[in-house]
Scaffold this motif. Structure first.
Motif, PDB file in Angstrom:
ATOM      1  N   TYR A 147      34.045  32.347  41.522  1.00 50.39           N
ATOM      2  CA  TYR A 147      33.250  31.660  40.504  1.00 50.39           C
ATOM      3  C   TYR A 147      33.818  32.089  39.151  1.00 50.39           C
ATOM      4  CZ  TYR A 147      29.450  29.762  37.750  1.00 50.39           C
ATOM      5  OH  TYR A 147      28.725  29.036  36.834  1.00 50.39           O
ATOM      6  N   ASN A 148      34.411  31.139  38.447  1.00 50.74           N
ATOM      7  CA  ASN A 148      35.051  31.399  37.151  1.00 50.74           C
ATOM      8  C   ASN A 148      36.124  32.487  37.256  1.00 50.74           C
ATOM      9  OD1 ASN A 148      33.516  29.446  35.944  1.00 50.74           O
ATOM     10  ND2 ASN A 148      32.104  30.858  34.941  1.00 50.74           N
ATOM     11  N   GLU A 149      37.098  32.272  38.152  1.00 51.12           N
ATOM     12  CA  GLU A 149      38.194  33.227  38.335  1.00 51.12           C
ATOM     13  C   GLU A 149      39.549  32.580  38.039  1.00 51.12           C
ATOM     14  OE1 GLU A 149      37.753  36.226  38.609  1.00 51.12           O
ATOM     15  OE2 GLU A 149      35.796  36.577  39.539  1.00 51.12           O
TER      16      GLU A 149
ATOM     17  N   ASN B 162      42.361  35.011  37.252  1.00 47.05           N
ATOM     18  CA  ASN B 162      42.701  36.038  38.247  1.00 47.05           C
ATOM     19  C   ASN B 162      43.282  35.510  39.553  1.00 47.05           C
ATOM     20  OD1 ASN B 162      41.712  38.299  36.702  1.00 47.05           O
ATOM     21  ND2 ASN B 162      39.629  37.639  37.198  1.00 47.05           N
ATOM     22  N   ILE B 163      42.846  34.335  39.981  1.00 51.46           N
ATOM     23  CA  ILE B 163      43.099  33.908  41.349  1.00 51.46           C
ATOM     24  C   ILE B 163      44.583  33.738  41.668  1.00 51.46           C
ATOM     25  CG2 ILE B 163      42.814  31.441  40.839  1.00 51.46           C
ATOM     26  CD1 ILE B 163      41.755  33.365  44.042  1.00 51.46           C
ATOM     27  N   ALA B 164      45.382  33.275  40.704  1.00 53.79           N
ATOM     28  CA  ALA B 164      46.809  33.071  40.976  1.00 53.79           C
ATOM     29  C   ALA B 164      47.504  34.407  41.251  1.00 53.79           C
ATOM     30  CB  ALA B 164      47.482  32.357  39.803  1.00 53.79           C
ATOM     31  N   LEU B 165      47.173  35.437  40.486  1.00 50.27           N
ATOM     32  CA  LEU B 165      47.790  36.748  40.695  1.00 50.27           C
ATOM     33  C   LEU B 165      47.334  37.359  42.016  1.00 50.27           C
ATOM     34  CD1 LEU B 165      49.584  38.996  39.756  1.00 50.27           C
ATOM     35  CD2 LEU B 165      47.718  39.868  38.319  1.00 50.27           C
ATOM     36  N   VAL B 166      46.062  37.181  42.355  1.00 52.78           N
ATOM     37  CA  VAL B 166      45.558  37.680  43.631  1.00 52.78           C
ATOM     38  C   VAL B 166      46.340  37.055  44.785  1.00 52.78           C
ATOM     39  CG1 VAL B 166      43.593  37.677  45.212  1.00 52.78           C
ATOM     40  CG2 VAL B 166      43.238  38.202  42.803  1.00 52.78           C
ATOM     41  N   ILE B 167      46.502  35.742  44.738  1.00 53.03           N
ATOM     42  CA  ILE B 167      47.214  35.045  45.815  1.00 53.03           C
ATOM     43  C   ILE B 167      48.676  35.483  45.877  1.00 53.03           C
ATOM     44  CG2 ILE B 167      47.993  32.795  46.655  1.00 53.03           C
ATOM     45  CD1 ILE B 167      45.015  33.424  47.081  1.00 53.03           C
ATOM     46  N   TYR B 168      49.313  35.615  44.735  1.00 51.22           N
ATOM     47  CA  TYR B 168      50.703  36.091  44.714  1.00 51.22           C
ATOM     48  C   TYR B 168      50.824  37.455  45.385  1.00 51.22           C
ATOM     49  CZ  TYR B 168      54.783  38.537  42.887  1.00 51.22           C
ATOM     50  OH  TYR B 168      55.919  39.297  42.779  1.00 51.22           O
ATOM     51  N   LEU B 169      49.901  38.363  45.084  1.00 47.74           N
ATOM     52  CA  LEU B 169      49.951  39.712  45.649  1.00 47.74           C
ATOM     53  C   LEU B 169      49.640  39.710  47.141  1.00 47.74           C
ATOM     54  CD1 LEU B 169      48.234  41.668  42.732  1.00 47.74           C
ATOM     55  CD2 LEU B 169      50.637  41.808  43.430  1.00 47.74           C
TER      56      LEU B 169
ATOM     57  N   LEU C  33      40.671  40.978  41.190  1.00 53.45           N
ATOM     58  CA  LEU C  33      41.700  42.021  41.183  1.00 53.45           C
ATOM     59  C   LEU C  33      41.146  43.428  41.307  1.00 53.45           C
ATOM     60  CD1 LEU C  33      44.095  40.596  38.426  1.00 53.45           C
ATOM     61  CD2 LEU C  33      44.509  40.674  40.883  1.00 53.45           C
ATOM     62  N   SER C  34      39.850  43.558  41.555  1.00 49.96           N
ATOM     63  CA  SER C  34      39.287  44.887  41.803  1.00 49.96           C
ATOM     64  C   SER C  34      39.708  45.403  43.174  1.00 49.96           C
ATOM     65  CB  SER C  34      37.763  44.851  41.691  1.00 49.96           C
ATOM     66  OG  SER C  34      37.208  43.929  42.605  1.00 49.96           O
TER      67      SER C  34
ATOM     68  N   ARG D 132      37.470  44.721  36.749  1.00 45.53           N
ATOM     69  CA  ARG D 132      38.158  43.490  36.373  1.00 45.53           C
ATOM     70  C   ARG D 132      38.730  43.573  34.954  1.00 45.53           C
ATOM     71  NH1 ARG D 132      36.336  38.597  36.546  1.00 45.53           N
ATOM     72  NH2 ARG D 132      34.919  38.756  38.303  1.00 45.53           N
ATOM     73  N   VAL D 133      39.889  42.937  34.780  1.00 51.17           N
ATOM     74  CA  VAL D 133      40.524  42.855  33.465  1.00 51.17           C
ATOM     75  C   VAL D 133      40.128  41.569  32.770  1.00 51.17           C
ATOM     76  CG1 VAL D 133      42.744  42.748  32.252  1.00 51.17           C
ATOM     77  CG2 VAL D 133      42.479  44.248  34.239  1.00 51.17           C
ATOM     78  N   TYR D 134      40.102  40.463  33.521  1.00 50.79           N
ATOM     79  CA  TYR D 134      39.759  39.162  32.964  1.00 50.79           C
ATOM     80  C   TYR D 134      38.424  38.689  33.528  1.00 50.79           C
ATOM     81  CZ  TYR D 134      44.718  39.182  31.838  1.00 50.79           C
ATOM     82  OH  TYR D 134      45.958  39.526  31.386  1.00 50.79           O
ATOM     83  N   GLY D 135      37.652  38.015  32.686  1.00 54.22           N
ATOM     84  CA  GLY D 135      36.355  37.499  33.113  1.00 54.22           C
ATOM     85  C   GLY D 135      35.273  38.536  32.959  1.00 54.22           C
ATOM     86  N   SER D 136      34.062  38.159  33.347  1.00 55.22           N
ATOM     87  CA  SER D 136      32.917  39.052  33.199  1.00 55.22           C
ATOM     88  C   SER D 136      32.335  39.397  34.554  1.00 55.22           C
ATOM     89  CB  SER D 136      31.828  38.389  32.334  1.00 55.22           C
ATOM     90  OG  SER D 136      31.426  37.160  32.906  1.00 55.22           O
TER      91      SER D 136
END
Length: 259
Positions: free
Chosen positions: A35-37, A40-47, A120-121, A233-237
């Motif tokens: 929800y509102n990611e 973050n989501i592209a980096l998570v998937i890459y990793l 990314l946590s 988390r670095v990005y988002g709330s």
């Protein structure tokens, strides 16, 4: 002629071994609620793809109608990795964490279910440790824990650390689940165990993770743990607020009297 027969026999034996490996190879379905990611989501998937190069897996993303364009990013990821490996299974609005996992399960084809956060946590570098631990021990559940040696938390202030630690200590005291990190949401389940436990849960929000592991413990499932470092988390709330803490306390006492 004899040598030819030996070669054919050897090739036949190799084919049998390869066939057995294919039959015994397990598939992993990684369910990620979002929800509102968008950031973050592209980096998570890459990793995930970086750390699971030799593993048969799929990623099932359950997005709850994110207004920030998260689904647009996921569709771009499907163009890169393939829509057979990145499955977007969206819902119209936020309907609770527990129901998100149940929704993802309906679309997952893996022998094992992995749940993790999209912010990314939960670093995907730990995924091979989960898989290895399960293979070595035959555990039905492998849970990531912040509260053992080599585990920890980065990025939280003292109040947040005390809140999390206090929540776990309170739950340990009242429920005795035999697991050091009850509120974590980075876990690997055998599919059958996940289906069994999730169907008996009633929580939908923050307390869902605790209920899952408590009910699994009560049912006698073999649970192992691997140390992880949780990074804020670095990005988002953050989705955690005062209402979630109240729900946690209510859920804690519900489990105390019902399990």
């Amino acid at each position: 002629m004899a040598k030819l027969e030996e070669i054919e026999t050897e090739e036949h034996q190799k084919a049998i071994i390869i066939s057995k490996r294919k039959r015994t190879k397990k598939k992993y379905s990684i369910i990620i609620p979002t929800y509102n990611e968008r950031l973050n989501i592209a980096l998570v998937i890459y990793l995930v793809f970086k750390h699971l190069q030799d593993i048969d897996f799929e990623v099932v993303i359950v997005d709850d109608g994110s207004p920030d364009g998260t689904q647009d990013i996921i569709k771009q990821l499907q163009n890169v990795y393939g829509d057979d490996l990145i499955l977007l299974r969206a819902r119209p609005k936020k309907l609770g964490l527990g129901t998100a996992y149940y929704h993802g399960l309906k679309h997952a084809s893996g022998d094992f279910i992995i749940i993790m956060d999209a912010d990314l946590s939960h670093h995907p570098k730990y995924l091979p440790n989960f898989i290895r631990k399960q293979m070595e021990t035959g555990a039905s559940i492998v849970t990531g824990t912040r509260y053992v040696r080599n585990g920890g938390v980065h990025g939280w202030n003292l109040v947040r650390k005390l809140t999390s630690r206090g929540a776990n200590v309170l739950a340990q005291t009242l429920l005795w689940p035999g697991v050091s990190d009850l509120t974590g949401s980075f876990r690997l389940y055998e599919r059958t165990a996940f289906e069994d436990v999730v169907s008996s849960c009633v929580s939908k929000g923050y307390v869902f993770q605790m209920e899952m592991i408590v009910r699994a413990s009560r049912k006698g499932y073999h649970i192992e743990a691997v140390p992880i470092t949780f990074v804020d988390r670095v990005y988002g709330s953050s989705k955690l607020g005062g209402s979630e803490i109240v729900e946690y306390l209510k859920g804690l006492f519900y489990l105390l009297f019902t399990t």
